[in-house]
Design a protein around this motif. Structure first.
Motif, PDB file in Angstrom:
ATOM      1  N   LYS A 212       0.545  -1.268   0.177  1.00 55.12           N
ATOM      2  CA  LYS A 212       0.000   0.304   0.175  1.00 55.12           C
ATOM      3  C   LYS A 212       1.289   1.047   0.330  1.00 55.12           C
ATOM      4  N   GLN A 213       1.889   1.304   0.857  1.00 53.33           N
ATOM      5  CA  GLN A 213       3.314   2.152   0.767  1.00 53.33           C
ATOM      6  C   GLN A 213       3.693   2.959  -0.583  1.00 53.33           C
ATOM      7  N   ILE A 214       3.664   0.875  -1.238  1.00 46.37           N
ATOM      8  CA  ILE A 214       4.254   1.482  -2.858  1.00 46.37           C
ATOM      9  C   ILE A 214       3.022   2.228  -3.490  1.00 46.37           C
ATOM     10  N   GLU A 215       2.204   1.685  -3.394  1.00 44.07           N
ATOM     11  CA  GLU A 215       1.427   2.325  -4.127  1.00 44.07           C
ATOM     12  C   GLU A 215       0.407   3.732  -3.710  1.00 44.07           C
ATOM     13  N   LYS A 216       1.350   4.419  -2.783  1.00 41.90           N
ATOM     14  CA  LYS A 216       0.748   5.063  -2.702  1.00 41.90           C
ATOM     15  C   LYS A 216       1.271   6.632  -3.219  1.00 41.90           C
ATOM     16  N   ILE A 217       3.016   5.887  -3.426  1.00 40.19           N
ATOM     17  CA  ILE A 217       3.781   6.261  -4.241  1.00 40.19           C
ATOM     18  C   ILE A 217       3.708   7.364  -4.954  1.00 40.19           C
ATOM     19  N   PHE A 218       3.098   5.613  -6.188  1.00 40.28           N
ATOM     20  CA  PHE A 218       2.472   6.264  -7.718  1.00 40.28           C
ATOM     21  C   PHE A 218       1.557   7.036  -7.344  1.00 40.28           C
ATOM     22  N   LEU A 219       0.551   7.229  -6.891  1.00 42.69           N
ATOM     23  CA  LEU A 219      -0.380   7.635  -6.767  1.00 42.69           C
ATOM     24  C   LEU A 219       0.080   9.104  -7.083  1.00 42.69           C
ATOM     25  N   ALA A 220       1.583   9.986  -6.513  1.00 41.72           N
ATOM     26  CA  ALA A 220       1.574  11.034  -5.112  1.00 41.72           C
ATOM     27  C   ALA A 220       1.929  11.080  -7.050  1.00 41.72           C
ATOM     28  N   GLU A 221       2.472  11.075  -7.582  1.00 38.23           N
ATOM     29  CA  GLU A 221       3.135  11.219  -9.514  1.00 38.23           C
ATOM     30  C   GLU A 221       1.820  12.205 -10.221  1.00 38.23           C
ATOM     31  N   GLU A 222       2.137  13.433 -10.252  1.00 37.55           N
ATOM     32  CA  GLU A 222       1.210  13.983 -11.102  1.00 37.55           C
ATOM     33  C   GLU A 222       1.166  13.048 -12.632  1.00 37.55           C
ATOM     34  N   ARG A 223       2.319  12.846 -12.823  1.00 37.01           N
ATOM     35  CA  ARG A 223       1.881  13.074 -14.257  1.00 37.01           C
ATOM     36  C   ARG A 223       2.515  10.974 -14.490  1.00 37.01           C
ATOM     37  N   VAL A 224       2.129  10.391 -12.985  1.00 39.71           N
ATOM     38  CA  VAL A 224       1.987   8.733 -13.571  1.00 39.71           C
ATOM     39  C   VAL A 224      -0.103   8.569 -13.637  1.00 39.71           C
ATOM     40  N   ASN A 225      -0.639   8.484 -14.690  1.00 41.69           N
ATOM     41  CA  ASN A 225      -2.225   8.449 -14.707  1.00 41.69           C
ATOM     42  C   ASN A 225      -2.679   6.760 -13.796  1.00 41.69           C
ATOM     43  N   ASN A 226      -1.629   5.801 -14.497  1.00 41.93           N
ATOM     44  CA  ASN A 226      -2.093   4.467 -13.382  1.00 41.93           C
ATOM     45  C   ASN A 226      -0.747   3.614 -13.516  1.00 41.93           C
ATOM     46  N   GLN A 227      -1.000   2.612 -12.772  1.00 40.98           N
ATOM     47  CA  GLN A 227       0.328   1.170 -12.489  1.00 40.98           C
ATOM     48  C   GLN A 227      -1.183   0.415 -12.106  1.00 40.98           C
ATOM     49  N   HIS A 228       0.105  -1.098 -12.932  1.00 39.49           N
ATOM     50  CA  HIS A 228      -0.907  -1.816 -12.842  1.00 39.49           C
ATOM     51  C   HIS A 228       0.699  -3.480 -12.770  1.00 39.49           C
ATOM     52  N   LEU A 229       0.469  -4.236 -13.178  1.00 41.91           N
ATOM     53  CA  LEU A 229       1.435  -5.101 -12.660  1.00 41.91           C
ATOM     54  C   LEU A 229       2.602  -4.767 -11.535  1.00 41.91           C
ATOM     55  N   LEU A 230       1.822  -4.811 -10.714  1.00 43.83           N
ATOM     56  CA  LEU A 230       3.067  -4.770  -9.575  1.00 43.83           C
ATOM     57  C   LEU A 230       3.166  -5.450  -9.397  1.00 43.83           C
ATOM     58  N   LYS A 231       4.375  -6.268  -9.506  1.00 45.37           N
ATOM     59  CA  LYS A 231       4.671  -7.019  -8.242  1.00 45.37           C
ATOM     60  C   LYS A 231       5.865  -7.105  -6.810  1.00 45.37           C
ATOM     61  N   THR A 232       5.650  -7.622  -6.274  1.00 43.38           N
ATOM     62  CA  THR A 232       7.387  -7.913  -5.059  1.00 43.38           C
ATOM     63  C   THR A 232       7.300  -8.786  -4.241  1.00 43.38           C
ATOM     64  N   ARG A 233       8.334  -9.188  -4.075  1.00 38.89           N
ATOM     65  CA  ARG A 233       8.987 -10.449  -3.902  1.00 38.89           C
ATOM     66  C   ARG A 233      10.358  -9.830  -2.846  1.00 38.89           C
ATOM     67  N   GLU A 234      10.567 -10.881  -1.286  1.00 40.56           N
ATOM     68  CA  GLU A 234      11.519 -10.405  -0.585  1.00 40.56           C
ATOM     69  C   GLU A 234      12.508 -11.542  -1.235  1.00 40.56           C
ATOM     70  N   VAL A 235      14.032 -11.700  -0.778  1.00 45.04           N
ATOM     71  CA  VAL A 235      14.827 -12.232  -0.254  1.00 45.04           C
ATOM     72  C   VAL A 235      16.010 -12.406   0.285  1.00 45.04           C
ATOM     73  N   GLY A 236      15.630 -12.464   1.823  1.00 43.89           N
ATOM     74  CA  GLY A 236      16.805 -12.150   2.501  1.00 43.89           C
ATOM     75  C   GLY A 236      16.767 -10.614   2.867  1.00 43.89           C
TER      76      GLY A 236
END
Length: 298
Positions: A212-236
């Motif tokens: 949710k924090q990552i998505e909030k950062i995307f939405l805060a940018e005026e020139r970014v209209n949308n985002q999709h296919l957000l994928k995350t994973r953690e290793v060590g």
């Protein structure tokens, strides 16, 4: 030598010392509880040695054969360690049942008490040290090792209680019950290690709050209209982030690149102790429906 590898050397050495002491007293006394603790210490020693090997390989940089590095070997080590702990628990349960059937009598109770008290003090000190290293390095292997030795603290306390009660009452069944209870607790404690390791190997997404924090950062940018296919994973100590950002179609590549850099810097501030590997795909229009991966289920 890195703090992680140093920690595995310390834990291996401690496990070797405890194994020697407990094994001698456990065999001499005939106490299932002490012998159970001795067997657990033997496994501790081998697991710590394996962890040293795992961390040594996980720390190697990425190369042409392992483009993302070897970080997942820590998760594999966690699964193997959990499996070994489970097997040791089953063996100890077998030992308790066998003593209940044969009616073996414990001996050298005073010596056993002294050994277990020393073991308890040493193990508590080791757990404190491993927890410190785990928090400092965020190593999954060290965290698993700390949890493992934490169960040993409870095991040593239970063994001490068993020896005291047998010494006071003379009832050997107390040793059987406590030895059996220790084995069941050991099996239970291994579940989390195996589960966490498997989830990392299966590339489980990071926690929902971070997403949710990552998505909030995307939405805060005026020139970014949308985002999709957000994928995350953690290793060590690494968090991998991949996303498609839809920019205004009139934006220049230079501007889009600068915005992407700004977004990456903001994401890294979510947790400065982690090493973020971020890959942003810049789209001039929303191609989510036409993308084959657009049908992923959330």
């Amino acid at each position: 030598m890195s703090p992680q590898r140093k920690a595995t050397v310390v834990s291996s050495t401690v496990a070797a010392i405890l194994t020697l002491i407990k094994l001698v007293v456990g065999i001499a006394s005939g106490s299932v509880a002490v012998l159970a603790s001795a067997v657990d210490s033997i496994l501790d020693m081998f697991v710590s040695l394996f962890n040293y090997f795992a961390i040594s390989n996980a720390e190697k940089p990425a190369d042409k054969y392992f483009n993302y590095g070897r970080g997942k070997i820590e998760a594999l080590a966690s699964v193997i360690e959990g499996t070994i702990i489970t097997l040791s628990g089953l063996f100890l349960l077998y030992q308790a049942i066998e003593k209940a059937i044969t009616g073996e009598v414990s001996k050298y109770l005073e010596e056993s008490l002294a050994v277990m008290l020393i073991s308890l003090i040493i193990t508590i000190s080791l757990v404190v040290y491993l927890n410190y290293v785990s928090k400092k390095t965020h190593s999954m292997v060290i965290k698993a090792d700390a949890l493992h030795y934490k169960t040993d603290v409870y095991t040593n306390i239970a063994v001490l209680a068993s020896l005291i009660l047998v010494n006071l009452t003379g009832y050997e069944i107390v040793d059987v019950f406590i030895g059996g209870a220790i084995s069941l607790y050991i099996i239970y404690s291994a579940y989390e290690l195996i589960q966490n390791g498997v989830l990392v190997l299966l590339d489980k997404a990071v926690d929902e709050e971070t997403v949710k924090q990552i998505e909030k950062i995307f939405l805060a940018e005026e020139r970014v209209n949308n985002q999709h296919l957000l994928k995350t994973r953690e290793v060590g100590n690494k968090i991998f982030v991949e996303v498609h950002l839809v920019f205004d179609c009139l934006i220049t590549l230079m501007e889009a690149h600068k915005i992407s850099d700004r977004i990456e810097n903001k994401i890294r501030k979510i947790n400065k102790e982690k090493n973020w590997i971020i890959n942003i795909h810049m789209d001039p229009y929303d191609d989510f429906e036409s993308n084959d991966e657009g049908h992923l289920v959330n």
